[in-house]
Design an enzyme around this catalytic site. Sequence first.
Site, PDB file in Angstrom:
ATOM      1  N   MET A  35     -41.785  50.750  59.395  1.00  0.00           N
ATOM      2  CA  MET A  35     -42.332  50.029  58.158  1.00  0.00           C
ATOM      3  C   MET A  35     -41.087  49.412  57.365  1.00  0.00           C
ATOM      4  O   MET A  35     -41.356  48.384  56.948  1.00  0.00           O
ATOM      5  CB  MET A  35     -42.765  51.344  57.215  1.00  0.00           C
ATOM      6  CG  MET A  35     -43.613  50.619  55.953  1.00  0.00           C
ATOM      7  SD  MET A  35     -45.006  49.683  56.455  1.00  0.00           S
ATOM      8  CE  MET A  35     -46.066  50.852  56.375  1.00  0.00           C
ATOM      9  N   PHE A  94     -20.419  82.311  44.430  1.00  0.00           N
ATOM     10  CA  PHE A  94     -20.492  81.954  45.599  1.00  0.00           C
ATOM     11  C   PHE A  94     -22.071  81.592  45.978  1.00  0.00           C
ATOM     12  O   PHE A  94     -23.046  82.530  45.613  1.00  0.00           O
ATOM     13  CB  PHE A  94     -20.046  82.990  46.852  1.00  0.00           C
ATOM     14  CG  PHE A  94     -20.562  82.488  48.075  1.00  0.00           C
ATOM     15  CD1 PHE A  94     -19.939  81.609  48.895  1.00  0.00           C
ATOM     16  CD2 PHE A  94     -21.358  83.229  48.929  1.00  0.00           C
ATOM     17  CE1 PHE A  94     -20.367  81.215  49.833  1.00  0.00           C
ATOM     18  CE2 PHE A  94     -21.798  83.226  50.185  1.00  0.00           C
ATOM     19  CZ  PHE A  94     -21.182  82.235  50.773  1.00  0.00           C
ATOM     20  N   GLN A  95     -22.637  80.616  46.718  1.00  0.00           N
ATOM     21  CA  GLN A  95     -24.054  80.388  46.714  1.00  0.00           C
ATOM     22  C   GLN A  95     -24.892  80.134  45.273  1.00  0.00           C
ATOM     23  O   GLN A  95     -25.828  80.763  45.118  1.00  0.00           O
ATOM     24  CB  GLN A  95     -24.658  81.080  47.595  1.00  0.00           C
ATOM     25  CG  GLN A  95     -24.088  80.742  49.129  1.00  0.00           C
ATOM     26  CD  GLN A  95     -24.955  81.278  50.193  1.00  0.00           C
ATOM     27  OE1 GLN A  95     -25.367  82.325  50.043  1.00  0.00           O
ATOM     28  NE2 GLN A  95     -24.728  80.520  51.414  1.00  0.00           N
TER      29      GLN A  95
END
Length: 555
Positions: free
Chosen positions: A468, A113-114
Site C-alpha cells: 500500500m 526496576f521494570q
Amino acid sequence: MQLTGAEILIECLKEQGVNTIFGYPGGAVLNIYDALYKYQDDIKHILTSHEQGAAHAADGYARATGKVGVCLATSGPGATNLVTGIATAYMDSVPMVAITGNVPLALLGKDSFQEVDITGVTMPITKHNFIVKDVRDLAKTIRRAFYIAQEGRPGPVLVDIPKDVTAHLTEYISEEPRKVQKVTQYITEEDIKNALNLLQNCEKPLIYIGGGVNHADANGDLVVFAERVDAPVCSSLMGLGGFPANHEFFTGMIGMHGTKTSNLAATKCDLLIAIGARFSDRVVSKMEGFAPNAQILHIDIDPAEINKNIPTHHHIIGDVKEVLKRLNKELTQQQNKEWIEQIKDWKTKFPLGYAKDGNLKPQYVIERIYELTDGDAVITTEVGQNQIWAAQYYKFQKSRTLLTSGGLGTMGYGLGACIGAQMGKPEKQVINIAGDGCFQMNCNELATAVKYNLPIIVVILNNGVLGMVRQWQKLFYDKRYSQTTLEQPTNFSKLAEAFGAEGYDVLVEEEFDEIFKKALASKKPVVINCVIGKDDNVFPIVAPGTAIEDVITEG
C-alpha cells in the site's frame, strides 16, 4: 472468606464469565500466575509469544464473540508491549480489560526496576483506567472495569495492580455482575418523529453503516429498515458484515477504497442516513464535497460523534438496534423506484474487477477463499492492500466475521486476532489474510497457534514490497520507492514448518484450490504463501483531499 488479591482477581473474572485469558508472565504478576495455576480448571490461560500478541488475541476474541476480551502482562516492558493492542481496540470500540502488574506500593514513583506509569501512558487510549492501591478496592474495581468496557460505546479498560496488593488478604464476597443496560434514555418520540419525516419525504436515500451496527448485532433490524426505506446501503470498512453483501441493495464500501457506485450514490443522494458510523477521513475525504445535496440523519450511541466531522440535520443518540426497532415499528413502506434503478445501473456500469493476465492475482485468491468456505469463515486481516482486497472481494454476510484494524491501522494485528477468534469460536474456520510485510511483524505468534493446535489458516499475499505504501509512492510520489521494496529471502513456508505448522507455496491460480482444500482439512495451523506481482494495486482509490466521486480506477 479471606483471599489474596490475586485470588480475588480470579474470582472476579469467574464472576464475569471469563474462561479464557491471553497473557505473558513476569515478576510483578507472579502472585496472579500462581492463582491461575490453582484455578486452571476454571480459566484457560493462553501463553502468547509476545504481549502485543496477547492484546490482539483478546481483541480478536472480543470482536468474534461479543464478550469482553482479557489480557494480562507484567510491569514495565510487559505493560508497554500491550499499548499498541490497547490503542487498536480503543480506535475500533472493542470491549477489552487489560490487567497489568506493577512494582510494590513502596517502590512506585522511584524509577524502580521494570516500573512504568502505565495508567499515565494509556490514559488517551482507554475508556478508563485504574491503579489499585488497596486490596479492599480490588473486587469493585475489576467489576467496574468490566462494566465500563461494555456500557455504551464499548472500549478497553486497564487495571494496574501493584505486586503487594495481589499478596494482601481481605474479605471476598461474590456478586452477580451488574447488567449492562442499552443506551435508550436519549431516544425521544420527537426524535423518532423527525427521523420518520425525513425518511418519508426523500426520493434518493442512502444508508451508510459503520462498526456500530456490528457491535449492536443489529444486522437483522437493518435489513428490515433498508427494505422498508427502499434505500441502497453502503458500508465503511468496519461496517462490513452489518448488511449482507449479496443483498440487491448493497453497493459495497464507501470512501477512499469504496466502489464507484457507493461514492456516486453519496454524491447524488438527498438523504444520507448514517448508522453507527463516525464519518472518518477515509470515508469522507474532502469534507466540503461530501454528500453535497443531502440532508444528514445520524444515528449513533456516542454523542461525541454527532457533528464532530460532518454537520447533521437531525440525529438520534442511542443503541442502534433499539433505534432501528422503533423506526421499523412506525415506518410505512417507501417507494424510490427511480433511485433504485439508478443504483442498479451504476452497479452494472462500474463493477469491481481486476485484470486477469494468467498470473496469480490477490483478488482471485480472496474470491476462492470465499467460495471454498461457503462464505462462512471468520476473516482476520493485517493492514494495507491485503486488508482492502479482503474487504472488497470476500462477501461478508454476517456481523463479527471481519476482524480488522480499521481505526489505528495496526500491521501485525491479524495473526493475534486470528488466534483469539479461533479460541472464542472453535466451531468456525478462522483465516488470517496477510501481506508479507505485516506477517513479519508478529509471525512469532505462529508458535502460539501450534502450541494450542489451533486450525487457523494464514494466507500471505506476498508481493515482496510494502504494497500500500508503494502504491502511494507510485501514484503520488513519482515512483520514488523509498524503503518499500522488501524482497527478503525469507522462505515463509519453511518458516511455518520451523514453528511446527504446515507451509505451502502457491505460484499460479491452478495450485491454490488444491492447497487451500488441504489446509481446510488439516485441522492444524497452516501458512499458504501466495506469490503475487508487486504492481498488483488496490482500485478503486480516491486521492487524499479530493471528493469521493473522483475515483481513480485501474483503467
